[in-house]
Structures are given as structure tokens and as C-alpha cells.
Design a protein around this motif. Structure first.
Motif, PDB file in Angstrom:
ATOM      1  N   THR A   1      -9.177   1.537  -4.537  1.00  0.00           N
ATOM      2  CA  THR A   1      -9.106   1.762  -3.088  1.00  0.00           C
ATOM      3  C   THR A   1     -10.057   0.827  -2.345  1.00  0.00           C
ATOM      4  OG1 THR A   1     -10.767   3.539  -3.234  1.00  0.00           O
ATOM      5  CG2 THR A   1      -8.455   4.202  -3.352  1.00  0.00           C
TER       6      THR A   1
ATOM      7  N   TYR B   1      -0.071   6.293  -5.934  1.00  0.00           N
ATOM      8  CA  TYR B   1      -1.463   5.987  -6.280  1.00  0.00           C
ATOM      9  C   TYR B   1      -1.943   6.723  -7.525  1.00  0.00           C
ATOM     10  CZ  TYR B   1      -3.686   2.847  -2.935  1.00  0.00           C
ATOM     11  OH  TYR B   1      -4.109   1.736  -2.254  1.00  0.00           O
TER      12      TYR B   1
ATOM     13  N   LYS C   1       0.873  -1.194   0.000  1.00  0.00           N
ATOM     14  CA  LYS C   1       0.000   0.000   0.000  1.00  0.00           C
ATOM     15  C   LYS C   1       0.901   1.233   0.000  1.00  0.00           C
ATOM     16  CE  LYS C   1      -4.248   1.733   2.172  1.00  0.00           C
ATOM     17  NZ  LYS C   1      -5.133   1.527   1.019  1.00  0.00           N
TER      18      LYS C   1
ATOM     19  N   ASN D   1      -4.137   4.504  -9.691  1.00  0.00           N
ATOM     20  CA  ASN D   1      -5.426   4.255  -9.053  1.00  0.00           C
ATOM     21  C   ASN D   1      -6.358   5.453  -9.182  1.00  0.00           C
ATOM     22  OD1 ASN D   1      -3.204   2.675  -7.860  1.00  0.00           O
ATOM     23  ND2 ASN D   1      -4.786   1.764  -6.590  1.00  0.00           N
TER      24      ASN D   1
END
Length: 280
Positions: A186, A154, A150, A157
């Protein structure tokens, strides 16, 4: 309302500039994060979130986080939050300034949860499947791709979510080059069929879901069977129900996939949501 605390436990004004412009989390996305749901002052799945933070940090070869310090940090933010109901605590841990003393950056910020996310838990969402651009077979032999960590990187995404928004769609379900379901940008994907809940395995490069784990524990006690195994994208339309699951979303059903309505899973979604809430 927002509450910001640094890793040393100090509360600071969230409007105050604090991150150096050469912080590698900012310039290269070289860091990890977690988002913890807090309901009426009680963090949910904090242990699994911190364990996942440590796992992601290890994959990036960041210094091992002091999990006790991070737990105290969450308590500090939650203790300073004065509004009732739900909030989210975002934990951020970066490699630190490129030209600094070599120490990492760490902080936690308490944030309100948007009304849209809350409404979607009841109304359900639309979703589209999008290619993620890798075959899950590459995960084991290419650890430098950081699939399953993680990280703060991002951009892909968020680009996928903007693409969906431009099409008038709420959510994205990533699909691997082999045709298997991965995860949302997410969220974790959960499929219900014939009394069984299924979710894709971490070995395919997806994050192990904290909320999904809580849901599976509750469902098993209620007589459901659960499986962590590959799920093919062409199975989704024929399932009893399809869900996007995350700390903020909780258990949100998908009612339309790739423009086609799915079977009505309103009652099933309500049942699983009740089971999940019973964990707390």
C-alpha cells in the motif's frame, strides 16, 4: 468518527447495510479505489487521485467515472467531518450488482487515521523484501493481469502485510522476478542517493504514486534531481535513505531492511518531509 456518502451525494449512516451481497466488488474484487489524505479540511492531490481512479477504471473496462461528481462527493464527506487535523477519504467504485440493472456502485467514506501510521512518520519503520511473483517484462504483453491498476483485489497485498506482522516487521517491499524493486502493498518506494530521489517506473506494473509525485515536485524546487527508473533490490542497503511513501504514511523512512540496520537517515527524512509539507 466515520462519514459515508453515496455517489449521488446523499449522506448515509455508515452503520446501515448498503452494499448488495451480489455486488461484484464484494464477490470478485471487480472494482477500483483510492485513498485521499485530508488535512484541516483540505484534500491533498485530489486531482491526481481522481486521474488514477479513472485510469484504473479504464484498465478494468468500467464505465468512465464522472470525475466532477466524485470531486463533489469528496467535498460532501469532508464537509460533514467535524474533527480537526487529518482524515482519509476512501473512494470505492465497483462494477455493481451482478444481477442488478447494470449500473456501477460508487461511494466515499471518511475515516480517521490510526495513531501508528502517524507515529511511524517520525520513528521510521522496519521492512522486508518479498517476491511479488512476476517479471516486469510481462506488464506490457499481459494487460489482463491489471498490473498497475488500483483494484479492490488486495488479498495478496494484505497477506503480505500479515506475513510481515507475524515476523514483527512493519512494512513490505515487493521485488520482481528480475530483481528490481516494485512497490509496497500500500505504498510507493523512494530511494535517496547522492542528491537524487528515485522511484520505480509504472511500466514495471506499479501504481504511479500521488504522494511520491508531490514529494518529487517539492524536492526538484529545492535542488534535488529526481528519476523514475528501475531500482535493483540489491541497491537498497547501500542507499543514503529508503522511504515508503503514501497518502497516509506521507514520507516514512525505513531504518531496518531484512533485519539489517540501514544508515541513519533521520535528518534526511525530516528534510524531505518538510519539503513535502511545503507543497501545501
Amino acid at each position: 468518527m466515520r462519514v459515508l456518502a453515496m455517489l449521488d451525494g446523499s449522506l448515509v449512516d455508515p452503520e446501515t447495510p448498503l452494499i448488495r451481497v451480489d455486488d461484484l466488488g464484494l464477490t470478485r474484487g471487480d472494482g477500483v479505489f483510492e485513498t485521499v489524505l485530508v488535512v484541516d479540511g483540505q484534500p491533498r492531490e485530489l486531482g491526481p487521485h481522481l486521474a488514477r481512479l479513472a485510469r484504473s477504471a479504464a484498465m478494468l473496462q468500467l464505465p468512465a467515472p464522472d470525475l466532477a461528481a466524485w470531486e463533489r462527493l469528496v467535498e460532501t464527506v469532508v464537509g460533514a467531518w467535524t474533527e480537526p487535523g487529518e482524515m482519509a477519504v476512501k473512494l470505492v467504485y465497483t462494477r455493481g450488482p451482478e444481477y442488478g440493472d447494470g449500473g456501477p456502485t460508487g461511494y466515499a467514506i471518511g475515516l480517521p487515521i490510526g495513531g501508528r501510521a502517524v507515529r511511524n512518520r517520525t520513528s521510521g519503520v522496519t521492512a522486508i523484501t518479498l517476491a511479488r511473483g512476476y517479471d516486469p517484462a510481462v506488464v506490457e504483453r499481459a494487460p489482463w493481469l491489471l498490473l498497475g491498476a488500483k483494484t479492490l483485489s488486495y488479498a495478496i497485498n494484505m497477506a503480505a502485510m500479515r506475513h510481515a506482522e507475524q515476523l514483527g516487521v512493519d512494512e513490505v517491499i515487493f521485488v520482481g522476478d528480475d530483481g528490481t524493486v516494485l512497490e509496497g502493498p500500500t505504498s510507493t518506494i523512494v530511494v535517496a542517493s547522492g542528491g537524487t530521489l528515485r522511484t520505480p517506473p509504472p511500466s514495471s506494473g506499479v501504481l504511479p504514486g500521488t504522494t511520491q509525485g508531490a514529494l518529487f515536485r517539492a524536492a526538484e524546487r529545492a535542488g534535488w534531481s529526481t528519476k523514475v527508473e528501475p531500482v535493483r533490490a540489491d541497491e537498497l542497503a547501500g542507499a543514503d535513505a529508503l522511504f515508503v511513501v503514501s497518502s497516509v504514511r506521507k514520507v516514512t523512512r525505513v531504518h531496518t531492511l531484512d533485519g539489517l540496520p540501514l544508515p541513519d537517515s533521520t535528518e534526511l527524512g525530516a528534510e524531505l518531509s518538510t519539503l513535502y509539507e511545503a507543497e501545501y
